[in-house]
Each structure stands twice: as structure tokens, then as C-alpha cells.
Design a protein around this motif. Structure first.
Motif, mmCIF file in Angstrom:
data_model
loop_
_atom_site.group_PDB
_atom_site.id
_atom_site.type_symbol
_atom_site.label_atom_id
_atom_site.label_comp_id
_atom_site.label_asym_id
_atom_site.label_seq_id
_atom_site.Cartn_x
_atom_site.Cartn_y
_atom_site.Cartn_z
ATOM 1 N N SER A 52 -5.848 14.873 4.874
ATOM 2 C CA SER A 52 -5.248 13.657 5.429
ATOM 3 C C SER A 52 -6.232 12.499 5.375
ATOM 4 O O SER A 52 -5.854 11.364 5.057
ATOM 5 C CB SER A 52 -4.802 13.888 6.875
ATOM 6 O OG SER A 52 -3.787 14.857 6.935
ATOM 7 N N ALA A 53 -7.488 12.776 5.679
ATOM 8 C CA ALA A 53 -8.517 11.723 5.632
ATOM 9 C C ALA A 53 -8.656 11.171 4.213
ATOM 10 O O ALA A 53 -8.747 9.954 4.012
ATOM 11 C CB ALA A 53 -9.854 12.261 6.132
ATOM 12 N N ALA A 54 -8.647 12.054 3.228
ATOM 13 C CA ALA A 54 -8.767 11.614 1.830
ATOM 14 C C ALA A 54 -7.569 10.757 1.422
ATOM 15 O O ALA A 54 -7.727 9.725 0.754
ATOM 16 C CB ALA A 54 -8.902 12.822 0.909
ATOM 17 N N ILE A 55 -6.383 11.171 1.826
ATOM 18 C CA ILE A 55 -5.173 10.403 1.498
ATOM 19 C C ILE A 55 -5.209 9.040 2.181
ATOM 20 O O ILE A 55 -4.917 8.013 1.565
ATOM 21 C CB ILE A 55 -3.904 11.196 1.897
ATOM 22 C CG1 ILE A 55 -3.759 12.424 0.993
ATOM 23 C CG2 ILE A 55 -2.661 10.309 1.840
ATOM 24 C CD1 ILE A 55 -2.719 13.428 1.471
ATOM 25 N N MET A 56 -5.603 9.018 3.456
ATOM 26 C CA MET A 56 -5.670 7.759 4.184
ATOM 27 C C MET A 56 -6.726 6.822 3.582
ATOM 28 O O MET A 56 -6.498 5.622 3.450
ATOM 29 C CB MET A 56 -5.951 8.016 5.671
ATOM 30 C CG MET A 56 -4.791 8.685 6.384
ATOM 31 S SD MET A 56 -5.184 9.194 8.069
ATOM 32 C CE MET A 56 -4.976 7.639 8.908
ATOM 33 N N ASN A 57 -7.879 7.381 3.209
ATOM 34 C CA ASN A 57 -8.921 6.562 2.576
ATOM 35 C C ASN A 57 -8.426 5.946 1.279
ATOM 36 O O ASN A 57 -8.709 4.783 0.987
ATOM 37 C CB ASN A 57 -10.190 7.388 2.321
ATOM 38 C CG ASN A 57 -11.083 7.456 3.534
ATOM 39 O OD1 ASN A 57 -11.273 6.471 4.230
ATOM 40 N ND2 ASN A 57 -11.643 8.621 3.780
#
Length: 149
Positions: free
Chosen positions: A111-116
Motif C-alpha cells: 500500500s505504501a508503494a502504491i500511495m508513493n
């Protein structure tokens, strides 16, 4: 260990009794630690932020108290961040918030990678900076709200 780490550690230890709100008398804590009261302020404003799941309330008079409330759930922490973002956010701030969420295990690494990727300036190249930051804030808030459900 530097003074800021010591102050933050003492404040975090105050939460160990299970309460979600603590009361600090800045001058008392400063004299106990042998530092100036402004160091207490610095630690509180830099390490106990809404982005990290804390709400600060300052009361004057009667010795001057600072109340720190810790979000007691993922929902509360994410809502605190949604409410603190405002109408615009730059890429660096959005990514710092995402990193904090990941470090606190409030979102997973994927999720962090997608949000970034979603908040990256490369997605908004054709827009003026002000418009870019407004759109990024709206998207960031929607992503945070999606993480709550």
C-alpha cells in the motif's frame, strides 16, 4: 542518547499505563530532565504530530499543561492524518507521511508503494505547483480513507 530522544522516551513511557491521554507540565518536566522548556516544545511538536497519531492541546494558567492524546486505533490515527493534511500537500510531505504510516504498521509495504507512486510529482507534471499540491492532497486523503475501511 541525545536530549530529544530522552524527552520523547519519557513522554512515551507516560503512555505505558494504557491511557490514551497524558498531561505534561512543561516546566516540571524540563527541570526534572535538566533542560530548557523550549526543548520539551521542540520534541512535542516534532515527534508527537497528527501524522504520527497524536493530538496536542495546550492550556495556559494553572501551571500550564500540555495534553497529548494518542490515537488508540488505526482508524483514529488515519483520521487524524486526514484532518491534518489541509487543502494542499507537496510530494515530500506526502511521502514522509506515507513512510510514517508504514513504519507504524498502519499500512503495509505494498500500500505504501502504491500511495508513493500516486503522489509522485511525475503524475502532475503538466499542472502548476499550486494545483498539483491541491489535487495531491485530495487524492492522498481519499487513499487514507480507503485504508480505513
Amino acid at each position: 542518547m541525545n536530549m530529544s530522544d530522552l524527552i520523547a522516551g519519557m513522554i512515551l513511557d507516560m503512555f505505558d499505563d494504557g491511557s490514551s491521554t497524558i498531561q505534561i507540565r512543561r516546566n516540571d518536566l524540563a527541570s526534572q530532565l535538566g533542560c530548557v522548556p523550549s526543548q520539551i516544545n521542540y520534541v512535542i511538536t516534532s515527534r508527537f504530530t497528527p501524522e504520527q497519531g497524536y493530538r496536542i492541546e495546550s492550556r495556559r494558567g494553572g501551571g500550564g499543561c500540555i495534553y497529548i492524546t494518542r490515537a488508540d486505533s488505526k482508524h483514529a490515527a488515519l483520521m487524524a492524518l486526514v484532518n491534518s493534511v489541509g487543502d494542499s500537500i507537496d510530494e515530500r510531505s506526502a511521502k514522509a507521511n506515507i513512510n510514517n504510516l508504514s513504519c507504524q504498521n498502519l499500512i503495509d509495504e505494498k500500500s505504501a508503494a502504491i500511495m508513493n507512486a500516486a503522489v509522485s510529482d511525475s503524475n502532475f507534471r503538466q499542472l502548476e505547483t499550486d494545483e498539483r499540491d491541491r489535487i495531491r492532497a485530495a487524492q492522498f486523503k481519499r487513499m487514507l480513507l480507503a485504508c480505513i475501511s
